[in-house]
Write a protein that holds these residues in place. Structure first.
Motif, PDB file in Angstrom:
ATOM      1  N   ARG A   1      28.100  13.049 -30.575  1.00  0.00           N
ATOM      2  CA  ARG A   1      27.765  11.819 -31.290  1.00  0.00           C
ATOM      3  C   ARG A   1      29.006  11.179 -31.906  1.00  0.00           C
ATOM      4  N   ARG A   2      29.978  11.997 -32.325  1.00  0.00           N
ATOM      5  CA  ARG A   2      31.173  11.422 -32.961  1.00  0.00           C
ATOM      6  C   ARG A   2      31.954  10.572 -31.962  1.00  0.00           C
ATOM      7  N   VAL A   3      31.883  10.931 -30.670  1.00  0.00           N
ATOM      8  CA  VAL A   3      32.553  10.107 -29.657  1.00  0.00           C
ATOM      9  C   VAL A   3      31.862   8.751 -29.571  1.00  0.00           C
ATOM     10  N   ARG A   4      30.532   8.770 -29.601  1.00  0.00           N
ATOM     11  CA  ARG A   4      29.770   7.510 -29.580  1.00  0.00           C
ATOM     12  C   ARG A   4      30.199   6.603 -30.726  1.00  0.00           C
ATOM     13  N   VAL A   5      30.276   7.199 -31.916  1.00  0.00           N
ATOM     14  CA  VAL A   5      30.574   6.392 -33.106  1.00  0.00           C
ATOM     15  C   VAL A   5      31.984   5.809 -33.024  1.00  0.00           C
ATOM     16  N   VAL A   6      32.949   6.630 -32.608  1.00  0.00           N
ATOM     17  CA  VAL A   6      34.338   6.162 -32.541  1.00  0.00           C
ATOM     18  C   VAL A   6      34.493   5.078 -31.467  1.00  0.00           C
ATOM     19  N   VAL A   7      33.884   5.302 -30.312  1.00  0.00           N
ATOM     20  CA  VAL A   7      33.972   4.293 -29.243  1.00  0.00           C
ATOM     21  C   VAL A   7      33.261   3.013 -29.680  1.00  0.00           C
ATOM     22  N   ALA A   8      32.138   3.180 -30.378  1.00  0.00           N
ATOM     23  CA  ALA A   8      31.419   2.005 -30.873  1.00  0.00           C
ATOM     24  C   ALA A   8      32.293   1.219 -31.843  1.00  0.00           C
ATOM     25  N   LEU A   9      32.982   1.953 -32.703  1.00  0.00           N
ATOM     26  CA  LEU A   9      33.873   1.301 -33.675  1.00  0.00           C
ATOM     27  C   LEU A   9      34.924   0.457 -32.960  1.00  0.00           C
ATOM     28  N   SER A  10      35.575   1.040 -31.967  1.00  0.00           N
ATOM     29  CA  SER A  10      36.641   0.295 -31.288  1.00  0.00           C
ATOM     30  C   SER A  10      36.061  -0.798 -30.390  1.00  0.00           C
ATOM     31  N   THR A  11      34.863  -0.566 -29.818  1.00  0.00           N
ATOM     32  CA  THR A  11      34.223  -1.623 -29.015  1.00  0.00           C
ATOM     33  C   THR A  11      33.888  -2.821 -29.894  1.00  0.00           C
ATOM     34  N   ILE A  12      33.328  -2.548 -31.062  1.00  0.00           N
ATOM     35  CA  ILE A  12      32.957  -3.645 -31.959  1.00  0.00           C
ATOM     36  C   ILE A  12      34.221  -4.336 -32.488  1.00  0.00           C
ATOM     37  N   ALA A  13      35.285  -3.542 -32.757  1.00  0.00           N
ATOM     38  CA  ALA A  13      36.548  -4.153 -33.212  1.00  0.00           C
ATOM     39  C   ALA A  13      37.106  -5.083 -32.133  1.00  0.00           C
ATOM     40  N   THR A  14      37.117  -4.598 -30.887  1.00  0.00           N
ATOM     41  CA  THR A  14      37.607  -5.428 -29.781  1.00  0.00           C
ATOM     42  C   THR A  14      36.757  -6.696 -29.662  1.00  0.00           C
ATOM     43  N   GLY A  15      35.434  -6.503 -29.724  1.00  0.00           N
ATOM     44  CA  GLY A  15      34.530  -7.645 -29.613  1.00  0.00           C
ATOM     45  C   GLY A  15      34.756  -8.652 -30.726  1.00  0.00           C
TER      46      GLY A  15
ATOM     47  N   LEU B   1      29.645   1.575 -22.936  1.00  0.00           N
ATOM     48  CA  LEU B   1      30.863   2.295 -22.571  1.00  0.00           C
ATOM     49  C   LEU B   1      30.783   3.759 -23.022  1.00  0.00           C
ATOM     50  N   ALA B   2      30.216   3.959 -24.214  1.00  0.00           N
ATOM     51  CA  ALA B   2      30.129   5.308 -24.764  1.00  0.00           C
ATOM     52  C   ALA B   2      29.275   6.225 -23.893  1.00  0.00           C
TER      53      ALA B   2
ATOM     54  N   ALA C   1      23.125  -0.759 -31.400  1.00  0.00           N
ATOM     55  CA  ALA C   1      21.778  -0.189 -31.312  1.00  0.00           C
ATOM     56  C   ALA C   1      21.770   1.183 -30.642  1.00  0.00           C
ATOM     57  N   HIS C   2      22.583   1.331 -29.621  1.00  0.00           N
ATOM     58  CA  HIS C   2      22.525   2.529 -28.781  1.00  0.00           C
ATOM     59  C   HIS C   2      23.427   3.650 -29.310  1.00  0.00           C
ATOM     60  N   ASP C   3      24.546   3.271 -29.935  1.00  0.00           N
ATOM     61  CA  ASP C   3      25.537   4.279 -30.330  1.00  0.00           C
ATOM     62  C   ASP C   3      25.671   4.480 -31.842  1.00  0.00           C
ATOM     63  N   VAL C   4      25.490   3.401 -32.622  1.00  0.00           N
ATOM     64  CA  VAL C   4      25.716   3.514 -34.070  1.00  0.00           C
ATOM     65  C   VAL C   4      24.406   3.774 -34.828  1.00  0.00           C
TER      66      VAL C   4
END
Lengths: 545, 114
Positions: free
Chosen positions: A118-132, A107-108, A362-365
């Protein structure tokens, strides 16, 4: 449903597991490259992807929980079903084709297309992993509870088996194996649903009004099951609207659903796949409505005692009855099939979530944690072929990390599920996932794909606001309220508050940072994204086999 | 690097003004706006019915099925119609514009190279 071990149910579950493991290992060879692992080589056909999205979307909760909800609450229980079908419209109109053309693996990738931040990647990754995580916990708790009650397999063992399987599917076969497992699940579920639906209707001369007439005679709430209000009547219109919006808009922000569009060769296939999804989900949900009212009619006055307070056993009890009743060969086979389908439903959903979370990690964090350069092809002196090779090498490394991440994520999910136990309200975990998706991901995605002035600050503010406001607002609802007295919020899923907050944060953040971040290059990247989204020029290509 | 960036800077933003591409965006916007408004109206009718007219929906039946369930079924049927309409318009109205835009962009690139 007596708590004793049901060996027939275990045998049917084992057969389904064997089938899924066979396709997983068969897919392993084609999942070695990064594109093979993350996006199934972008070789999935329209119907396969449509079935896989349906397999990802229809959880055991839809099959078992919603049937029970309709059994007890009547037509109000069907709200979640029709909003879920409608939820594919925003995905189809606004996202599917554009996601395919713009995105790569996560998604990121879409959100950072313009900024590379990169900060967008990290934040989106955080919320993606939280949702997951919310979805995973809900599904694994459901796996434990349902298999324990249907087949007698202990909670801990069910969770361990389901959790281990999802890790194996992703580690060995990546997205291709996950897709095939989801296709198998959808196919079995569709066949079983048709058989059960016809079985119910056949009891009443294939007359749905006949089913309803008998249902109201035996329903716990009588005629009221046909009138809206048993769930939302006391809490008011705002609760209904917010609840419906959460499910209608949440799908369009679910990372594990959206990344499925990266697995098809072109945008038109992404579009076609949603046609299959809508057809399959519609058919299944209509049968769930027949099953819910059919259970009232078929099980008679003793129905409520047999399905339990939660109603989760409505479908198993109904199919046992249709098969000839408890203790008969037909009833036992029917129950075993339901157990197998419920299990297949759960592992298919969790496998999809795990590959989404592992890919994000792997890709974003991981590149941020290891401070790896954003683009290995960033060296201006590097030729085009060398740059492509460097990107391929980086992606291959990401795939290796994702495999390890999938195993780690599976172990963590199993341990967390054991820790929270079987008394957890799983509905709220699913609700939280849909709320985060609708409040944090959807506004950012839509603005990123359409608004020239949107920038990385807007994305970070929007995603964080959506995520935090969801968690905080849920703490003030009745289900999670820890204070004294009644909960301040009477809305079950307050997306009507959190979505506007997420959207406002996206807009305000973008405007605040506009002077600093809006450059000719940023405008150019926006133009590139628009051209790519609309025409597919420059989009990721399918892998040749 | 500077040269490459400058070249790209002219390339993409200029494509946005190519008439075929402008037409493509206009067509897509027209389709998604029209179908989107219908979808919102469909969804709103369901919410309004369930929130404000529950008794009317529960007490009245058509062909032995209460209006409440007809409203639920209408959401399914409405979704199918909208999906069908989008598919048809994508094939017959948007795709020709995509093909024309891609051809125009490729021709433009060839002329630039020449």
């Amino acid at each position: 449903m007596t708590g004793e071990i049901d060996y027939l149910a275990i045998a049917v579950c084992a057969a389904v597991i064997s089938l899924t493991l066979w396709v997983t290992f068969a897919a392993a060879r084609r999942s070695r490259s990064a594109t093979g692992f993350f996006a199934a080589g972008r070789s999935i056909t329209g119907w396969q992807n449509g079935f896989a999205i349906a397999g990802e979307f229809i959880s055991a909760g839809s099959f078992l929980g919603t049937t029970g909800l309709i059994f007890y609450k009547g037509v109000d229980g069907a709200v979640i079903l029709c909003t879920s079908v409608i939820s594919f419209l925003p995905v189809l109109f606004l996202l599917a084709e554009k996601m395919r053309n713009v995105g790569k693996y996560t998604l990121a990738d879409v959100l950072v297309f313009r900024t590379g931040a990169r900060r967008v990647r990290v934040v989106v990754a955080l919320s993606t992993i939280a949702t997951g995580t919310f979805v995973l916990l809900a599904q694994l708790v459901a796996a434990g509870v349902l298999l324990e009650s249907v087949s007698g397999i202990p909670f801990a063992l069910s969770v361990t088996v389901a959790g281990s399987l999802m890790g194996i599917y992703v580690f060995v076969g990546g997205m291709l194996a996950t897709t095939r497992v989801q296709v198998i699940k959808s196919s079995i579920l569709a066949v079983l649903a048709i058989v059960v639906g016809l079985g119910v209707l056949s009891q009443f001369g294939f007359s749905f009004p006949g089913v309803l007439s008998s249902a109201t005679e035996h329903a716990v709430s009588g005629d009221a099951v046909l009138t809206p209000g048993l769930i939302f009547g006391e809490t008011g219109a705002l609760n209904l609207i917010s609840y419906a919006l959460a499910f209608a808009l949440g799908t369009a922000g679910m990372a594990h659903i959206l990344i499925r569009f990266f697995t098809v060769p072109e945008a038109s296939t992404a579009r076609k796949s949603l046609g299959w999804t809508v057809a399959l989900c519609s058919m299944f949900y209509l049968i769930v409505i027949v099953m819910g009212f059919g259970a009232m009619a078929v099980l008679g006055d003793s129905g409520a005692d047999r399905v339990g307070v939660s109603g989760n056993l409505t479908a198993p009890v109904l199919v046992t009855e249709l098969g000839g009743g408890a203790g008969t060969i037909g009833g036992s086979i029917a129950l075993a099939l339901v157990a197998a389908v419920a299990f297949a439903s759960i592992v298919a959903v969790v496998a999809g979530v795990v590959i989404s979370a592992a890919g994000t990690f792997a890709h974003d964090v991981w590149p941020t944690l290891t401070r790896r350069p954003e683009s290995p092809a960033g060296d201006p002196d590097m030729g085009r072929e060398a740059a492509a090779a460097a990107i391929a090498q980086k992606d291959a490394k990401d795939a290796k990390i994702a495999r390890i991440g999938a195993v780690g994520f599976s172990i963590l999910a199993i341990l967390l599920t054991m820790a929270i136990g079987d008394s957890t309200n799983i509905t709220y975990f699913m609700g939280m996932a849909f709320m985060v998706a609708a409040s944090a991901h959807l506004p950012s995605l839509l603005l990123s794909l359409n608004w020239r002035r949107f920038n990385s600050t807007g994305a970070v503010w929007g995603v964080l606001t959506g995520l935090i406001s969801t968690i905080v607002s849920l703490m003030f609802t009745e289900a999670l309220w820890l204070g004294s007295g009644p909960a301040p919020l009477t809305i079950q899923l307050p997306v009507i508050i959190t979505l506007p907050l997420g959207l406002a944060a996206c807009i305000i953040g973008s405007l605040v940072a506009e002077r600093r971040q809006r450059t000719d290059l940023a405008d150019e990247k926006f133009a590139e994204m628009i051209v790519r989204a609309e025409t597919g020029i420059g989009a990721e290509l399918a892998e040749a086999h | 690097m500077t040269d490459h960036t400058d070249a790209a800077a002219t390339k993409w933003s200029q494509i946005l003004t190519v008439p075929e591409f402008v037409e493509l965006r206009r067509r897509r916007r027209r389709v998604t706006t029209t179908l989107g408004v219908i979808a919102i109206a469909l969804f709103a009718s369901f919410l309004v019915g369930f929130a404000f007219f529950p008794d009317v929906l529960g007490d009245n039946s058509v062909f032995g099925i209460p209006l409440s369930l007809w409203v639920v079924f209408s959401q399914f049927a409405g979704t199918w119609v909208l999906v069908y309409a989008y598919f048809r318009l994508s094939r017959s109205y948007i795709q020709p514009a995509v093909d024309a835009a891609v051809a125009a962009i490729e021709q433009r690139d060839q002329e630039r190279v020449a």
